[in-house]
Design a protein around this motif. Structure first.
Motif, PDB file in Angstrom:
ATOM      1  N   ARG A  64      39.817  28.123  65.505  1.00 21.57           N
ATOM      2  CA  ARG A  64      39.717  28.645  63.978  1.00 21.57           C
ATOM      3  C   ARG A  64      41.241  28.779  63.553  1.00 21.57           C
ATOM      4  NH1 ARG A  64      35.538  31.618  64.292  1.00 21.57           N
ATOM      5  NH2 ARG A  64      37.046  33.350  64.940  1.00 21.57           N
ATOM      6  N   GLU A  65      41.982  29.524  64.434  1.00 18.33           N
ATOM      7  CA  GLU A  65      43.299  29.860  63.835  1.00 18.33           C
ATOM      8  C   GLU A  65      44.157  28.542  63.794  1.00 18.33           C
ATOM      9  OE1 GLU A  65      43.664  33.973  66.726  1.00 18.33           O
ATOM     10  OE2 GLU A  65      45.237  32.210  66.936  1.00 18.33           O
ATOM     11  N   ARG A  66      44.157  27.668  64.471  1.00 15.49           N
ATOM     12  CA  ARG A  66      44.956  26.580  64.481  1.00 15.49           C
ATOM     13  C   ARG A  66      44.368  25.535  63.866  1.00 15.49           C
ATOM     14  NH1 ARG A  66      49.953  27.666  67.128  1.00 15.49           N
ATOM     15  NH2 ARG A  66      49.504  29.517  68.146  1.00 15.49           N
ATOM     16  N   GLY A  67      43.377  25.526  63.139  1.00 16.22           N
ATOM     17  CA  GLY A  67      42.628  24.336  62.676  1.00 16.22           C
ATOM     18  C   GLY A  67      42.252  23.065  63.302  1.00 16.22           C
ATOM     19  N   ARG A  68      41.698  23.476  64.194  1.00 24.64           N
ATOM     20  CA  ARG A  68      41.456  22.390  65.547  1.00 24.64           C
ATOM     21  C   ARG A  68      40.025  22.392  65.724  1.00 24.64           C
ATOM     22  NH1 ARG A  68      43.838  18.834  65.281  1.00 24.64           N
ATOM     23  NH2 ARG A  68      44.633  19.786  63.341  1.00 24.64           N
ATOM     24  N   GLN A  69      39.306  21.230  65.848  1.00 20.49           N
ATOM     25  CA  GLN A  69      37.869  20.894  66.004  1.00 20.49           C
ATOM     26  C   GLN A  69      37.520  21.298  67.629  1.00 20.49           C
ATOM     27  OE1 GLN A  69      35.700  19.874  63.798  1.00 20.49           O
ATOM     28  NE2 GLN A  69      37.348  20.348  62.259  1.00 20.49           N
ATOM     29  N   LEU A  70      36.257  21.896  67.682  1.00 21.25           N
ATOM     30  CA  LEU A  70      35.605  21.808  69.111  1.00 21.25           C
ATOM     31  C   LEU A  70      34.445  21.033  68.895  1.00 21.25           C
ATOM     32  CD1 LEU A  70      35.968  25.620  69.904  1.00 21.25           C
ATOM     33  CD2 LEU A  70      37.485  23.996  70.884  1.00 21.25           C
ATOM     34  N   ALA A  80      48.586  23.461  71.435  1.00 17.28           N
ATOM     35  CA  ALA A  80      49.606  22.457  71.176  1.00 17.28           C
ATOM     36  C   ALA A  80      48.950  21.274  70.114  1.00 17.28           C
ATOM     37  CB  ALA A  80      49.673  21.610  72.149  1.00 17.28           C
ATOM     38  N   GLY A  81      47.809  21.759  69.370  1.00 23.55           N
ATOM     39  CA  GLY A  81      47.519  20.817  68.124  1.00 23.55           C
ATOM     40  C   GLY A  81      46.392  20.006  68.615  1.00 23.55           C
ATOM     41  N   LEU A  82      45.836  19.905  69.764  1.00 20.14           N
ATOM     42  CA  LEU A  82      44.686  18.986  70.277  1.00 20.14           C
ATOM     43  C   LEU A  82      43.364  19.561  69.874  1.00 20.14           C
ATOM     44  CD1 LEU A  82      45.814  17.848  73.853  1.00 20.14           C
ATOM     45  CD2 LEU A  82      46.318  16.832  71.464  1.00 20.14           C
ATOM     46  N   ASP A  83      42.450  18.554  69.669  1.00 18.52           N
ATOM     47  CA  ASP A  83      40.864  19.119  69.610  1.00 18.52           C
ATOM     48  C   ASP A  83      40.349  19.176  71.228  1.00 18.52           C
ATOM     49  OD1 ASP A  83      41.173  18.975  66.731  1.00 18.52           O
ATOM     50  OD2 ASP A  83      40.394  17.034  66.537  1.00 18.52           O
ATOM     51  N   ILE A  84      39.224  19.608  71.148  1.00 15.96           N
ATOM     52  CA  ILE A  84      38.701  19.487  72.328  1.00 15.96           C
ATOM     53  C   ILE A  84      37.102  18.957  72.274  1.00 15.96           C
ATOM     54  CG2 ILE A  84      38.000  20.583  74.527  1.00 15.96           C
ATOM     55  CD1 ILE A  84      40.106  22.900  73.850  1.00 15.96           C
TER      56      ILE A  84
END
Lengths: 333, 333
Positions: free
Chosen positions: B112-118, B89-93
């Motif tokens: 990685r696929e969605r360009g999100r930060q962990l 859904a586009g959130l970082d975690i």
């Protein structure tokens, strides 16, 4: 644990100082140092036999130790040729360089193929525990300094020698990369994760015979803003029975900190003892070690005498005068 | 820097205490906490709107924060379903768990696929410098404790609130994972490499306006054999102008060290001040913060009054009584 004995690689050392790790091994563990390997242009000479890789293997060498600093932080092609030859001949390699052997693909691959070890001693290889603060059997002495690089490692090594000469069981415990290369084992404390610092020193200095002394290599200084936390972890993890105060008289300021003057020996004594007694209420300061390398013989002796009279503690330059008086003080505890 | 605001993930928290990270965010940065997400069986409730991932995104949430401890150190399949939905859904975690989000292949791949930060806040993401020991502009106060977990973080957060209410510029500086999740930034000091501990705190508390206060979260204790080195690095890297002494009266022994009694407030004052004055000769102890959570109102007040009379310093339980008196003492420096 690095397998011994060693071939000391001096590379293309531009001067004697660049080969000080090799010199330390030569001075303190001569039995480990079977020979030296020098490249064209090398200006250092340890007075050991010059051996090729093949000759070293025949002489029983197990590990090639990089005993020299590399220029510009790069492992040059000339070095790499020798290192690969060593791996192919069945030697391990040990290094305290900032750039790691394991990060060089050719070396890593060749070591894997040949089943050889690459010892990067700046990097911990053990998952150290959290310190439990419990006393261990056996005795421990720690060198604490007014500053970094005032002679704490040499003090501990001199003490080990002097105790051994007296017939007292003693083991130098290395906490930095030079000490680790000299002895073949130890804890690279400055690279340990904060939470495990004190625990790594408990691990390094475990239960021992009641009359055995661990001579723990000091690091940093309680008064050094950059590294004081490392020093305190060493004091609390080491649980020392005795402290030796180390100083190099005449420094204009703390190493790397132009705005900080060095503390007095009195201030070091009081603060280090307060800290040590948190874990061991019986801890004592037994003596003082002065690095007098900048002074002539007469001035060095005079300074030791004056300091001894002022502080009421045996005071020597252990490298110059031997550490027998400090060893006697420890042995009397 | 973790993007805000947050959706607080409470998972299947077995009780309120398991969700204490989420509670800390709710208490101290309510503007960051838009809603909560609870799984079946969750026994914690922050009194925030229960939002689905989709609702959270619509409400402007940027990051799902794991505000709960996981059982047995495992990220369960039920959790993973929610976390993957959040990434899609586009959130970082963001997480302070011991086992890292980045070590879960499904999460790493989806991020990685969605360009999100962990954000695994237990692990440093910055190459911190070696400390240079130089004073910075602006003012700094550090909470130091007789022991670990005596309320140093809450003291600093309460001080931030009280100073802000007085109109004084103030910023809480987090040095542990809970603090980092509360504010969205900070230094996970216990996971920093030894040599860089003090430098990481200089980095955390840079030059600031002359009348601005940094409220530095304390860690460990100078008297705690396991973690004292971390504490000293915090004192020397933090360069505090003021110290607040923190204690939880009634503890039978140091946390995790059954053989160690807690030091007195007098001993803490003397040792912490000696240490702080190595880097800042003008450092002062301005007050005392007691964690009286085990006492009733009357006993808590009595203890504060007695301690204040004995030590000659403003003494409060800041969580119970507010930190106004401590803030006044700081503001008067």
């Amino acid at each position: 644990m690095i397998e011994r004995p060693y071939l000391l690689f001096l590379g293309d050392a531009p001067d004697k100082l660049a080969a000080k790790v090799a010199q330390g091994i030569r001075d303190w563990r001569p039995d480990n140092a079977v020979g030296q390997l020098r490249l064209p242009g090398c200006k250092a000479d340890l007075g050991l036999p010059d051996l090729s890789i093949g000759e070293a293997v025949e002489a029983g060498v197990k590990t090639l130790v990089i005993g020299v600093a590399n220029r510009g932080g790069v492992i040059s092609p000339a070095w790499k040729t020798v290192l690969i030859e060593a791996l192919e001949a069945g030697l391990d390699i040990a290094s305290g360089l900032h750039n790691l052997l394991r990060d060089e693909p050719e070396l890593a691959e060749r070591a894997r193929e040949r089943g050889r070890q690459l010892h990067d001693v700046r990097v911990p290889s053990v998952a150290y525990p959290i310190a439990n603060g419990r006393p261990r059997t056996g005795k421990r002495v720690l060198a604490v300094g007014t500053d970094c690089s005032v002679g704490k490692m040499y003090t501990a090594l001199c003490l080990e020698k002097a105790l051994t000469e007296k017939g007292v069981k003693a083991t130098f415990r290395a906490t930095g990369q030079t000490g680790i290369l000299i002895t073949g084992e130890g804890v690279p404390l400055d690279a340990v994760i904060a939470d495990f610092m004190a625990g790594s020193i408990e691990y390094l200095t475990p239960d021992n015979e009641p009359d055995h002394w661990d001579l723990i290599e000091g690091q940093g200084s309680l008064f050094h803003a950059s590294y004081s936390g490392v020093t305190l972890a060493l004091i609390h993890g080491g649980h020392p029975d005795a402290l030796v105060l180390c100083d190099e008289p005449g420094r204009p300021h703390m190493r790397g900190l132009p705005d900080y003057r060095l503390p007095s020996l009195e201030a070091l004594r009081d603060l280090a003892l307060s800290m040590a007694r948190i874990v061991n209420p019986d801890c004592k300061v037994v003596g003082i070690s002065l690095n007098t390398s900048a002074l002539d013989d007469e001035a060095a002796l005079k300074l030791c005498e004056e300091t001894e009279a002022r502080m009421g503690l045996p005071t020597v330059d252990p490298f110059r005068h031997g550490a027998k008086r400090l060893a006697d003080a420890l042995d009397g505890l």
